[in-house]
Design an enzyme around this catalytic site. Structure first.
Site, PDB file in Angstrom:
ATOM      1  CE1 TYR A 129      44.773   9.538   7.305  1.00 28.07           C
ATOM      2  CE2 TYR A 129      44.102  10.785   5.465  1.00 28.07           C
ATOM      3  CZ  TYR A 129      43.941  10.610   6.821  1.00 28.07           C
ATOM      4  OH  TYR A 129      43.144  11.349   7.907  1.00 28.07           O
ATOM      5  CD  GLU A 181      42.596   8.690   9.852  1.00 28.74           C
ATOM      6  OE1 GLU A 181      42.643   9.981  10.108  1.00 28.74           O
ATOM      7  OE2 GLU A 181      42.546   8.129  10.890  1.00 28.74           O
TER       8      GLU A 181
END
Ligand code: GDP
Ligand code: MN
Length: 382
Positions: free
Chosen positions: A101, A189
């Site tokens: 992530y 993101e």
């Protein structure tokens, strides 16, 4: 403005962030064409602005044309958490060794940018934050300095990414930071950021929120418009350049200034009503803006009364009144208007409304915001 995954990936590509070969598709045939183009196996991905598409059945692997047909047919039109799938993204499937992530946001309290990085990707970061907060590396970045490769690489070491992923991941973190800053994002993101068996690191998903205040320096953002998930009312308002947000109530709201518009929603709530929208016509709004605002509100089936709340500073009362008269001539308003008009040239404005001879059943004036809210809510609840 929130981008769809495929738009986010197109944005990433401008900054050299590696993504899979692919293309968007609105029909089964287009999906097949894109799959043939990308090369099998492919992933068929629902384009909706909500996470957890995989679990909801909106992401499927396809080994051949027949499977693309089957999955594309199933996913188009699918409802994922209230979002109907109108578009797909078809891309070459990736082999995945690990999922990470990575994101950049602005930490307002710290007045710095914030990198969040974790070796536990693919799942929602909130879940990781809950179950294993130590698995998330948080690094503040001074916007004056930015982030260099060495710093990015150290963050990857701290996040316990394996040795063979370090260079690739650090390179992407530097590019993603450029995308975030030069690209004027509120959020950039990648979840998951994947490590392939070949050792390559690569963005498998993209979540990008563009900073609307920077729109003036990004004419290329126009291409993203119209495709974002707005309801029909919001789309119509956006075309007219109005600051509008659709809500669920029955009292249409028009106010000048965001603060007054929000107070207007509060007052409507306070007297037992519910607003159908937020609409700020801004300072100095002229007759045309008022007429446009009324058209958008009139388009909304659930509106039962319209509350126009104007406290004129730069906005002038007579312009507001002219706009209302013009709108009443242009469109057949389905709901009655209650207006509270105060401030600059309010007297002249009220006179214009009187002279126009609009019947009381269509428009009435109230002296205060609270009186007007009560009247509008009474009409809406009648
Ligand atoms: P989200 O669930 O809406 O966040 O959609 P993502 O694009 O993040 O995909 C969800 C999951 O699907 C990923 O974490 C992967 O495990 C899987 N997935 C997506 N694309 C591929 C692919 O190309 N190959 C493989 N093997 N799995 C994929
Ligand atoms: Mn994802």
């Amino acid at each position: 403005m929130d981008l769809f995954e495929y738009q986010g990936k197109q944005y990433f590509a401008r900054y050299d962030i590696p993504i899979s070969r692919g293309g968007p598709a609105d029909t089964v045939d287009e999906a097949v064409a894109e799959a043939n183009n990308a090369g099998y196996p492919v992933v068929v991905k629902a384009q909706v602005q909500v996470g957890g598409r995989g679990k909801a059945g909106g992401i499927k692997l396809a080994d051949n044309e027949a499977e693309v047909r089957e999955h594309a047919g199933n996913i188009l039109g699918m409802d994922i958490k209230g979002h109907v799938v109108k578009r797909l993204w078809i891309e070459q499937a990736s082999d995945i060794d690990e999922e990470y992530y990575a994101s950049y946001t602005l930490d307002r309290a710290a007045k710095q940018h914030l990198l969040m990085l974790s070796a536990e990707g693919g799942v929602e970061i909130e879940a990781v934050a809950e179950s294993n907060p130590d698995a998330i590396v948080k690094l503040h970045i001074n916007p004056v300095d930015g982030i260099d490769v060495a710093t990015a690489r150290q963050a990857c070491v701290d996040a316990k990414l394996p040795e063979r992923a370090l260079d690739g991941a650090a390179d992407i973190l530097v590019k993603l930071y450029r995308c975030f800053t030069e690209g004027d994002c509120d959020l950039a993101e990648i979840n998951p950021l994947i490590l392939k068996p070949t050792g390559e690191v690569h963005a498998l998903d993209a979540k990008v929120t563009l900073d609307g205040s920077a729109e003036f320096r990004h004419p290329e953002w126009d291409a993203f418009r119209g495709l974002t998930e707005m309801d029909d009312r919001e789309e119509m308002a956006a075309e007219k350049g109005l600051q509008y947000i659709g809500l669920d109530g029955s009292v249409g709201i028009i106010a000048n200034g965001a603060g007054l518009a929000m107070s207007t929603l509060d007052v409507v709530n306070q007297v037992g009503g519910a607003a159908s929208n937020f609409l700020d016509i801004g300072g100095g709004a002229n007759a045309d803006v008022m007429a446009g605002a009324l058209e958008v509100i009139n388009f909304d089936e659930s509106v039962k009364s319209i509350f126009i709340n104007i406290f004129g500073g730069i906005t002038r009362g007579e312009e507001v009144a002219k706009g209302i008269v013009e709108a009443l001539g242009r469109v057949d308003l389905k709901a009655p208007i209650v207006i509270r008009l105060d401030g600059t040239n309010a007297e002249e404005g009220r006179q214009i409304l009187l002279d126009a001879g609009i019947p009381e059943s269509k428009l009435r004036s109230e002296p205060t915001m609270l009186d007007a809210a009560r009247a509008a809510v009474a009409l809406a609840n009648a």
